[in-house]
Enzyme design. Sequence first.
Site, PDB file in Angstrom:
ATOM      1  N   LYS A 111       3.377 107.797-134.223  1.00 13.96           N
ATOM      2  CA  LYS A 111       3.974 106.633-133.551  1.00 13.96           C
ATOM      3  C   LYS A 111       5.428 106.430-133.933  1.00 13.96           C
ATOM      4  O   LYS A 111       6.229 105.961-133.128  1.00 13.96           O
ATOM      5  CB  LYS A 111       3.182 105.365-133.873  1.00 13.96           C
ATOM      6  CG  LYS A 111       1.870 105.300-133.114  1.00 13.96           C
ATOM      7  CD  LYS A 111       1.372 103.882-133.015  1.00 13.96           C
ATOM      8  CE  LYS A 111       0.107 103.800-132.184  1.00 13.96           C
ATOM      9  NZ  LYS A 111      -0.552 102.513-132.297  1.00 13.96           N
ATOM     10  N   LYS A 194      -4.583 113.239-126.386  1.00 16.68           N
ATOM     11  CA  LYS A 194      -5.518 112.114-126.270  1.00 16.68           C
ATOM     12  C   LYS A 194      -5.146 111.232-125.085  1.00 16.68           C
ATOM     13  O   LYS A 194      -3.963 111.037-124.825  1.00 16.68           O
ATOM     14  CB  LYS A 194      -5.405 111.322-127.578  1.00 16.68           C
ATOM     15  CG  LYS A 194      -6.519 110.389-127.876  1.00 16.68           C
ATOM     16  CD  LYS A 194      -6.308 109.767-129.245  1.00 16.68           C
ATOM     17  CE  LYS A 194      -5.066 108.904-129.268  1.00 16.68           C
ATOM     18  NZ  LYS A 194      -4.893 108.116-130.494  1.00 16.68           N
ATOM     19  N   LYS A 197      -2.838 104.607-124.068  1.00 16.25           N
ATOM     20  CA  LYS A 197      -2.248 103.486-123.339  1.00 16.25           C
ATOM     21  C   LYS A 197      -0.753 103.705-123.145  1.00 16.25           C
ATOM     22  O   LYS A 197      -0.163 103.219-122.192  1.00 16.25           O
ATOM     23  CB  LYS A 197      -2.418 102.191-124.132  1.00 16.25           C
ATOM     24  CG  LYS A 197      -3.844 101.785-124.426  1.00 16.25           C
ATOM     25  CD  LYS A 197      -3.834 100.438-125.160  1.00 16.25           C
ATOM     26  CE  LYS A 197      -5.148 100.105-125.797  1.00 16.25           C
ATOM     27  NZ  LYS A 197      -5.036  99.837-127.241  1.00 16.25           N
TER      28      LYS A 197
END
Length: 342
Positions: A111, A194, A197
Amino acid sequence: MNRIFSGVQPTGNLHLGNYLGAIRNFVTLQDDYESIFCVVDMHAITVWQNPEELRRHTREVTAAYLAAGIDPTQSIIFNQSQVAAHAELAWIFNCVARIGWLNRMTQFKEKAGKHKENASAGLYVYPNLMAADILVYKATHVPVGEDQKQHLELARDIAQKFNNDFGRDFFPLTEPLILGSATRVMSLRDGTRKMSKSEASDMSRINMTDDADAIAQKVRKAKTDTEAMPGLEALDDSGRVSEAARKARPEAFNLIGIYAALADQSLPDVLSEFAGQPFSGFKKALTDLAVEKLGPIGAEMKRLMANPDHVDAVLRDGGERARALAMPILKEVYDLVGFLRP
Ligand code: TYM
């Protein structure tokens, strides 16, 4: 009775991975566990969130919980920031967890990206807040998708160190519950990534609020390869898709896993049903199944979001009940740590 806690971040674009990896399991588990389901708004702001959007997304996750079938009179549904005990215990855990432990967290690395020094300090200590979420209720089990496994191991390490430091078996060593055949749903555009969102392309995921046309289009355009559907030869001795087979055809096995999960069928059953057929027929069957299972949930989410009074009332009531459970545990922690409460 054992207690479960789990959370979903209100960062928009709730998708099939969130449903199959987490929310759907919450619904079945709530009958066997005392259940606490949180909308983790404090985790969400570890990366920038527009305040108006954050409010809307908090209601959206709540609506997804309700529409999927969580019963708010039986289980507790609330948003994290309502219960200050999460932040208070997280501070103590900031002082228990070691920097070396946090440095190993792969999700922070993903992230934060290349420029780690520009990431928020909150993103770095994210797993400590997550441990506090769980342990402020002394939850024994946590249902999640596979990507949360490392964070839950850290929560166990924190519990263990706290117990050692203060000489008491105070916190439970929480067990993850990673259930079903879709614990890691992959992107529809790239079977090695993956479903997420935050992925820019909306075509990479099926959103919980997608209508039948959107689902049909996304499944039709989902990446596959030119070969026919695989059969039972893809399974290893334990009945799972072998590493080699998955590596060779990641997109194909992702769609097959999604189908098995949505249909509540075993992988061998799905593989024997479709073996040797072209992908087009399977995609049609997958579309019908996804529309049948997700359509009513998406419609109910939209209905609940249109008039959020009910959603807000559920969160308010859940917040009160959560606070009542957390406060006595936090007080005991303060006493153990040596904080004077005159
Ligand atoms: P979040 O919001 O990223 O995801 C919510 C849940 O969905 C699961 N999930 C998936 N499962 C299968 N395939 C996927 N592609 C997929 N993507 C997401 C996640 O594993 C998760 O169960 N850190 C957590 C939120 C959290 C939490 C907690 C969870 C905060 N505190 C305490 C459990 C207990 C997160 O970011 O989830």
